[in-house]
Structure formats: C-alpha cells, structure tokens
Design a protein around this motif. Structure first.
Motif, short mmCIF file in Angstrom:
data_model
loop_
_atom_site.label_atom_id
_atom_site.label_comp_id
_atom_site.label_asym_id
_atom_site.label_seq_id
_atom_site.Cartn_x
_atom_site.Cartn_y
_atom_site.Cartn_z
N UNK A 198 0.82 -1.22 0.00
CA UNK A 198 0.00 0.00 0.00
C UNK A 198 0.85 1.27 0.00
N UNK A 199 1.87 1.29 0.89
CA UNK A 199 2.69 2.50 0.96
C UNK A 199 3.47 2.71 -0.34
N UNK A 200 4.04 1.61 -0.88
CA UNK A 200 4.81 1.77 -2.12
C UNK A 200 3.90 2.08 -3.31
N UNK A 201 2.72 1.45 -3.36
CA UNK A 201 1.79 1.78 -4.44
C UNK A 201 1.40 3.26 -4.37
N UNK A 202 1.07 3.71 -3.18
CA UNK A 202 0.73 5.11 -2.95
C UNK A 202 1.88 6.02 -3.38
N UNK A 203 3.10 5.65 -2.96
CA UNK A 203 4.28 6.46 -3.26
C UNK A 203 4.62 6.42 -4.74
N UNK A 204 4.60 5.22 -5.35
CA UNK A 204 4.89 5.11 -6.78
C UNK A 204 3.88 5.90 -7.61
N UNK A 205 2.61 5.76 -7.28
CA UNK A 205 1.57 6.47 -8.03
C UNK A 205 1.77 7.97 -7.92
N UNK A 206 2.04 8.44 -6.71
CA UNK A 206 2.27 9.87 -6.49
C UNK A 206 3.50 10.34 -7.27
N UNK A 207 4.56 9.51 -7.28
CA UNK A 207 5.79 9.87 -7.99
C UNK A 207 5.55 9.92 -9.50
N UNK A 208 4.85 8.90 -10.04
CA UNK A 208 4.59 8.86 -11.48
C UNK A 208 3.74 10.04 -11.93
#
Length: 301
Positions: A198-208
């Motif tokens: 969840x944290x990495x998906x949230x972070x990756x999505x925000x970064x992309x």
C-alpha cells in the motif's frame, strides 16, 4: 474523518478487487505454498524413492514444474485448492486493510490525508491496517494453507472435505485457538507486506503523476502495482515462508522454533524458496487488484 458509508463503499470495493485477484492468481499461490513447504530430501533416500513421492521436492524444480506436477498428479482443480477460504480471507483482509488505510493515514497526519503525505505516515498506516486485518482474517489463512498443502507427498494428510469442514475439524480436534496458529509470523508477514504494497503503491503512483506524460490512468496503475508487488516479495518472503511452514506443519512450537529449524535444516536460502512463484503471484495479484480497485472506485466512489 471518513463516514461509515464512505468506509463501507471502500471496504466492499477493495474486497471485490481482492477476491477477483485471488481467483486469477491462486494457482501461483498454491505452487508457492508447496515450494515453501519443501524440505531437503534425506541424502539416504534411494534413487527409486527420490523419483516418487519421497523425492517430490527434487522433482518439482520450480514454479512451472510445480504447477504441472500438481495438475498431472492431482488434477487441475487441485491448483484452486483453498479458493473458498482464500475468498473468505480476501473479503475480510482485503476489505479491511484498504478500507482502513485512508482514515488511519489521516489519523497519523492529524487530519484529512490530502496532498503530499510523508512516506513514514503511509508506512505506519499500512502497518497498522495490516495488523488489524490479519488478526481478524487469520483463521481463513490457516484453512487456505492447509487445503493447499494437503495432497503433497511428504505432508500429513488431513483430508478435509472443504473449507467449512476444515474450520469445524480444526475447532473440534485442536480447539478454537488453533485457528490462530501462526498468528505471530502472519502478523509480521502481512504488516510488512501490506506496508510494502500500500505504501509503495501510494508512493509510486504519487511519484509517477509528478512526471511529464503520466496521468491517473491504467498504465500508471499497472507500473505502480508491479513496483508494489516487487517490494512486497523482497521484504516479506522470509516471514511468508515461516508462516506457511507453521500453518502447514503443526509440529513447530513457535515462530522462533520454526525460523531456527528452517535455518538449521535447510539453510538461509530456504527463506526465499518459492521466490519466483511468490513474485509471479504477488506481482500479478497487485496489478490485478489495484487495476480493478481503481476502476471500481471510479464507478462507485
């Protein structure tokens, strides 16, 4: 703070997405469990024994070989062993861990979680929801692992007739507390993996979304889901192996006992047994789950 109706909408959307991903990927999970339960074959085994059930670990040389072996020896349906408790698990665990994520994240940041939220807040929120969700869902995970493990040559046959029979038999023979067998490594595993996902998906999505050319679309969700799956497997594989072994074999006295015996008997590499199957499973599971969740959210939220 999210309203009860908003939480219910996210819960059921997440539960649906998790169940759909489970149906699509459970053959990979069955292969992963079988690989994780493998132990080193005794060196004294004669060649004839190694070629039969006693040499199962040697004959199933990887993810694809394990899947083909199960399908050939036990029938294709055996690849979906544990699907009913798997759906029970995903409905409870998937719904709770995602449904609680935003309100818990808002709690950690002291208000509504909008805009940029620190990575540490995302990790803390995902760790918390992972613990809550798996404490509720542990019995379903136990039954799922036991059904998936049943049929393996060097595993004690339990011969459950189905998920409900497994729940009832465990309670009758081992006591209701046995439904929470493996809770320690399961809490560790799911808290860690939930944080990674969840944290990495949230972070990756925000970064992309901050990069030129990226929008909130299927391609962005796919990349973020793959990244989340990769992190989850790398970080969570050791505790996942311990969890599977404890649930599949009731002879271990504790989490530390299982960890120590696995390390002593099979070596450190045992903690990454089934890694490819696990990545295929969790990587594809995350992609399917997050893609489905994003689409369902657009329809109903």
């Amino acid at each position: 703070m999210a309203t009860a109706s908003a939480f219910a909408a996210v819960f059921f959307s997440s539960a649906f997405a998790a169940c759909f991903a489970e149906v699509c990927t459970i053959p990979l999970d069955t292969a992963k469990v079988r690989l994780q339960l493998q132990r080193k074959a005794p060196q004294s085994l004669p060649p004839a024994a190694a070629a039969t059930g006693a040499g199962w670990a040697a004959s199933a040389g990887g993810t694809l070989a394990t899947i083909l072996s199960i399908a050939r020896d036990e029938g294709v349906a055996a690849l979906w062993k544990g699907i009913i408790p798997g759906l029970h698990r995903q409905f409870l665990y998937g719904g709770l861990r995602v449904g609680l994520y935003e309100p818990v994240k808002a709690f950690f940041v002291g208000g509504t979680a909008v805009g940029d939220v620190s990575l540490i807040s995302k990790i803390l929120a995902a760790l918390t929801t992972g613990v809550i969700a798996i404490v509720v869902a542990n019995p379903t995970d136990l039954v799922k692992v036991r059904l998936q493990a049943d049929g393996k040559a060097n595993t004690v046959k339990r011969n459950y007739s189905g998920a409900l029979n497994a729940y009832a038999t465990i309670i009758r023979q081992e006591g209701i507390g046995a439904l929470w067998t493996g809770l320690g490594p399961n809490v560790a595993r799911n808290a860690i993996i939930n944080a990674a996902e969840l944290a990495s998906y949230d972070e990756f999505k925000q970064m992309f979304l901050k990069l030129p050319g990226f929008t909130d679309n299927v391609f962005t969700h796919l990349l973020a889901g793959l990244g989340a799956g990769f992190f989850a497997v790398c970080i969570g594989s050791p505790v996942d192996v311990v969890k599977s072994r404890m649930m599949g074999d009731s002879t271990y006295r504790s989490t530390l006992d299982c960890f120590a015996k696995t390390l002593k008997n099979d070596g450190p590499g045992a903690f990454y047994k089934g890694f490819i199957a696990n990545f295929c499973r969790i990587g594809s599971w995350n992609v399917i789950m997050f893609l489905t969740l994003e689409q369902v959210r657009r329809l109903f939220l």
